[in-house]
Design an enzyme around this catalytic site. Structure first.
Site, PDB file in Angstrom:
ATOM      1  N   CYS A 137       0.836  -1.201   0.000  1.00  0.00           N
ATOM      2  CA  CYS A 137       0.000   0.000   0.000  1.00  0.00           C
ATOM      3  C   CYS A 137       0.868   1.246   0.000  1.00  0.00           C
ATOM      4  CB  CYS A 137      -0.930   0.004   1.216  1.00  0.00           C
ATOM      5  SG  CYS A 137      -2.026   1.445   1.283  1.00  0.00           S
ATOM      6  N   CYS A 140      -0.507   4.081   2.136  1.00  0.00           N
ATOM      7  CA  CYS A 140      -0.282   3.891   3.570  1.00  0.00           C
ATOM      8  C   CYS A 140       1.166   4.187   3.956  1.00  0.00           C
ATOM      9  CB  CYS A 140      -0.607   2.449   3.971  1.00  0.00           C
ATOM     10  SG  CYS A 140      -2.204   1.823   3.423  1.00  0.00           S
ATOM     11  N   ASP A 141       2.110   3.696   3.164  1.00  0.00           N
ATOM     12  CA  ASP A 141       3.507   3.657   3.594  1.00  0.00           C
ATOM     13  C   ASP A 141       4.460   4.515   2.775  1.00  0.00           C
ATOM     14  OD1 ASP A 141       2.753   1.797   5.546  1.00  0.00           O
ATOM     15  OD2 ASP A 141       3.034   0.117   4.188  1.00  0.00           O
TER      16      ASP A 141
END
Length: 322
Positions: A137, A140-141
């Protein structure tokens, strides 16, 4: 002996969507039951640093966040059940789910929050380095790789979108694809090829993820799909972007789905094609797939379930009085 558990709101799944639905449902006096499934807490329980969930100025841990959500749900009256659903009956008027141990769960409403799982390559080092440089992701990261070298693996819309997103953080993004052409939409390809921060490695298959002396991801070992030649590319982060698989096997032939298996809902709502059955989180969202959006749709599912029951009970009362 098998036990029958009855509730006004039955929730299958215990990630951010399911637990948010439980919190709202419990506060509305619906005494929800949450059946937690094979991965209690959902995908956040295998996520380490979380920096984009509102309300926390410092980085928090995914498992801790889910523990707190569960504790909040239980505090306001939710019953958590450690079980895995193996069959469902949506014929009504009660919605019935059966656990693998034989217990039966009956709900006046049903909230489906079974989520989706990222597809992985299944090569050596992938799971061992998950959270240590390997992710599924970018949204997300990606923030953790500011100014660093990153690679994206895949050739569809997801991969191209992730590569483009990562250019917000990195000036050195490499897309690795096992074929000689992309499968993504042309407009996305045009944006990708026009971006000077992105380069593409064609006809390359990831053979394994290689750790450095510090235990973090150091490189990817590649194999040329045409010649068989081996090579290696050093990187700080690798994002596997080959799609997601929604956990909807239980509902095939019972609820409307799209071609990828995601549950179909009325636009802007969590309402499925069966009245009283609601879907929330990643099981119906193949676009955003974030904890905060999952939690939001869980809230919507609980509010709509409450309205559904109120309208149903009012209609039944009026019928009796007539």
């Amino acid at each position: 002996m098998a036990t029958t558990h009855k509730t006004r709101m039955l929730i299958i799944g215990s990630g951010p969507a399911g637990l948010s639905a439980a919190i709202y449902g419990a506060r509305a006096g619906m005494e929800p039951i949450v059946v937690q499934g094979l991965q209690p807490g959902g995908q956040l329980t295998i996520t380490t640093d979380v920096e984009n969930y509102p309300g926390f100025r410092e980085v928090i841990q995914g498992p801790w966040l889910m523990q707190e959500m569960q504790a909040q749900a239980e505090h306001v009256g939710t019953r958590m059940m450690w079980d895995t659903i193996t069959a469902v009956d949506l014929a009504g008027p009660k919605f019935v789910a059966t656990g693998d141990g034989g217990d039966v769960y009956e709900g006046d409403t049903l909230v489906i929050a079974t989520g989706a799982q990222a597809r992985w390559l299944g090569v050596p080092g992938e799971q061992e380095l998950s959270g240590k440089g390997v992710s599924a992701c970018a949204t997300c990261d990606g923030f953790f790789y500011r100014g660093k070298k990153v690679v994206v693996i895949g050739g569809g819309n997801t991969a191209v979108e992730e590569a483009l997103y990562l250019t917000n953080h990195s000036d050195d993004v490499t897309l690795i694809h096992r074929r000689d052409s992309l499968r993504s939409e042309k407009i996305l390809q045009d944006r990708l090829f026009a971006n000077p921060k992105i380069s593409v490695l064609w006809n390359k298959r990831v053979d394994r993820f290689v750790a450095g002396p510090d235990g973090q991801l150091h490189a990817l070992a590649l194999v040329d799909t045409e010649t068989g030649a081996e090579s290696e590319i050093e990187t700080d982060g690798a994002f596997v972007a080959i799609g997601h698989a929604p956990a909807t096997e239980l509902f095939k032939g019972k609820l409307a789905m799209d071609d990828a298996g995601y549950l179909l809902v009325q636009p802007g709502t969590p309402k499925t094609d069966i009245s009283g059955v609601f879907a929330c989180g990643d099981v119906m969202d193949h676009v955003y797939r974030q904890a905060i959006t999952a939690a939001g749709t869980g809230c919507m599912a609980a509010l709509d379930a409450e309205r559904y029951l109120a309208e149903k009970e009012f209609a039944e009362k009026a019928k009796v009085e007539a």
